[in-house]
Write an enzyme that holds these catalytic residues in place. Structure first.
Site: not given
Length: 540
Positions: A308, A338, A360-361, A382, A448, A450
């Protein structure tokens, strides 16, 4: 992104300098070292290590400085182990993990050096917490590796504990006692202030780093920051500017005189994976507008050893970075996992009228203070993540269809109860893109956790498509009672809070509590924002 050690001085010279400075600073009478170390979370390590510098009893000033010096020493030792592993490993994925680890240690060393060069107890707290968070990231990367015998060598318990001790000294009853004792002794003069001035002067000189990094990845020079002077270059793919690539412009920034370095990126699509190392300060990039100046890449987790961290199309480490009118894009797609568009280790960074596009990310924000104004952020899972203090004002958060079932906007990672990080989204809009309409069985969550003490606030923001539950648990952190998840005066069909998840940490705050969120308080100071020229609302 270059990941070698970028401290300008060799470590033996640094320690020699600091020890000589500490010796001349004599503002208080010596006290028993055992007594001082009892105020830290790891007293035995504290006493054994500090006695290497001060065999006898020590003054509070000396003690305070020594705890940070020792952490720097241990971190520099860790970099040698990192690069030994990079040389010895054959698997590309393992090499990538250790290089990421090295980047985190490099950032920690810079933050520890910043803490020593800061002439206030409060000013040292934030860089010390940043250093601790960076080391935690490195530890996570090393634990994923297969070389078990080297894991604790790189991020040894001693290194982590030394930084925790330094935080305790600068953020505990010890610091308070020091202030009281200074007043009682009546001996606080200019000599200790001169200590910090000498360190800053040395730290701004050009020098050579220890030879612990691979060819082409260090050493680097540290330069003083200044907003008084500007150097401007133009990047244009058609040859009409000073350079054709962003990398060439950043290479020129390495050779600049002191002052802010301004890069104008003319309209075009730049297929470059850009890295701005932590020593390269005060870079401004101005594009020709969203969708016109585009920086694009397609790296994603699991492809050719990429993780990532290294998937980022654009990665910035140097403080004081400013971007205006640029699209940062990762085209790995929703099946790529990611895939980071922007990764930032920068402190006091600002983004204005920019677009960040991935799934994602999308935004991976590491310890530091980040400000986003009038930006578009596209993502699915995320999409805004990391352990940083970040404020988003008047932004569009555009939700895309994820490869899985859920869409999650934030994954904030504050891991320390007293840590200063958190996300605030204010006066913005959360809306569904056409690819996500109709929602069908897809659930959309505000965030959420982390980190154990994850903190995220949505204020005066239009919310569309948000699940009645509002927030979602994370397998790595099922204890939602310690988080701070707040909503205040949001509007739209997703703003109904009657069915929110029943964690104690999820709340609907009132005007009095909301008034605690100002840019000044949340970003631990906002005096740097006016100099960026970017509009901002001081009251969150």
């Amino acid at each position: 992104m270059a990941t070698g050690l970028s401290i300008l001085y060799s470590f033996p010279a640094l320690v020699s300098l600091l020890l000589s400075i500490v010796t001349i600073c004599n503002a208080t009478e010596p006290w028993n070292l055992t007594t001082w170390c009892r105020t830290t979370p790891h007293p035995s390590i504290c006493e054994s290590r500090v006695r290497l510098i001060h065999p006898d009893d020590v003054s509070l000033e000396h003690f305070e400085q020594a705890t940070t010096i020792l952490a720097i020493q241990e971190a520099v030792k860790a970099t040698k182990t990192v690069w030994q592993n990079v040389y010895n490993l054959k698997a590309e994925r393992e090499k990538t993990r250790w290089k990421s680890c090295g980047s985190h240690i490099d950032a920690a060393i810079h933050d520890l050096a910043t803490a020593i060069g800061t002439n206030s107890d409060d000013g040292r707290r934030d860089p010390l917490y940043k250093a601790l968070a960076s080391l935690a990231e490195c530890y996570k990367e090393s634990m994923r590796g297969k070389i078990k015998e080297n894991r604790l060598e790189v991020i040894s318990s001693h290194l982590y504990k030394l930084v925790e001790n330094a935080i305790a000294v600068n953020n505990s009853s010890t610091a308070l006692s020091m202030k009281v004792e200074r007043k009682l002794s009546g001996r606080q003069g200019n000599r200790c202030k001169e200590t910090y001035r000498q360190f800053k002067s040395i730290s701004q000189q050009q020098g050579k780093a220890p030879d612990v990094s691979p060819p082409g990845e260090g050493p680097y020079r540290i330069r003083a920051s200044s907003t008084d002077a500007k150097t401007k270059v133009v990047v244009a793919q058609d040859g009409s500017g000073d350079f054709k690539t962003i990398k060439e412009a950043l290479d020129a920034a390495e050779r600049r005189a002191d002052g802010r370095f301004l890069i104008h990126l003319k309209e075009g699509t730049y297929s470059e994976h850009v890295g701005i190392p932590s020593h390269l300060k005060d870079i401004t990039m101005i594009g020709d507008g969203i969708g016109k100046t585009i920086i694009t890449g397609n790296k994603h987790f699991g492809h050719n050893g990429i993780d990532t961290y290294t998937s980022a199309t654009f990665a910035v480490g140097g403080p004081g970075f400013i971007a205006v009118g640029i699209t940062f894009r990762n085209t790995a797609g929703r099946h790529g996992g990611q895939a980071v568009a922007l990764r930032s280790h920068s402190d006091q960074s600002a983004f204005y009228k920019c677009s960040f596009e991935s799934y994602q990310d999308t935004l991976f924000l590491f310890p530091g203070r980040h400000f986003f104004r009038d930006c578009d952020i596209y993502g699915s899972m995320d999409m805004i993540c990391g352990d940083s203090a970040a404020v988003f004002q008047n932004c569009n958060i555009l939700l895309r269809k994820h490869n899985g079932d859920d869409v999650v906007i934030t994954a904030q990672k504050r891991s320390e109860r007293d840590g200063g990080s958190g996300f605030v989204i204010q006066n913005s809009r959360v809306v569904l893109t056409e690819e996500l309409r109709p929602l069908g069985g897809v659930r959309v969550f505000l965030g959420r956790p982390w980190g154990k003490f994850s903190r995220t606030v949505f204020m005066k923001t239009y919310l569309e498509g948000i699940s009645r539950q509002g927030w979602r648990e994370m397998k790595a952190n099922r204890d939602g009672d310690l988080v701070y998840y707040a909503e205040f005066e949001n509007t739209g069909p997703g703003a109904d809070t009657s069915g929110r998840i029943k964690w104690r940490g999820v709340r609907v705050i009132d005007e009095e509590e909301a008034s605690e969120f100002t840019v000044e308080r949340f970003l631990q100071g906002s005096s740097w924002l006016p100099a960026t020229g970017i509009p901002y609302d001081s009251e969150l």
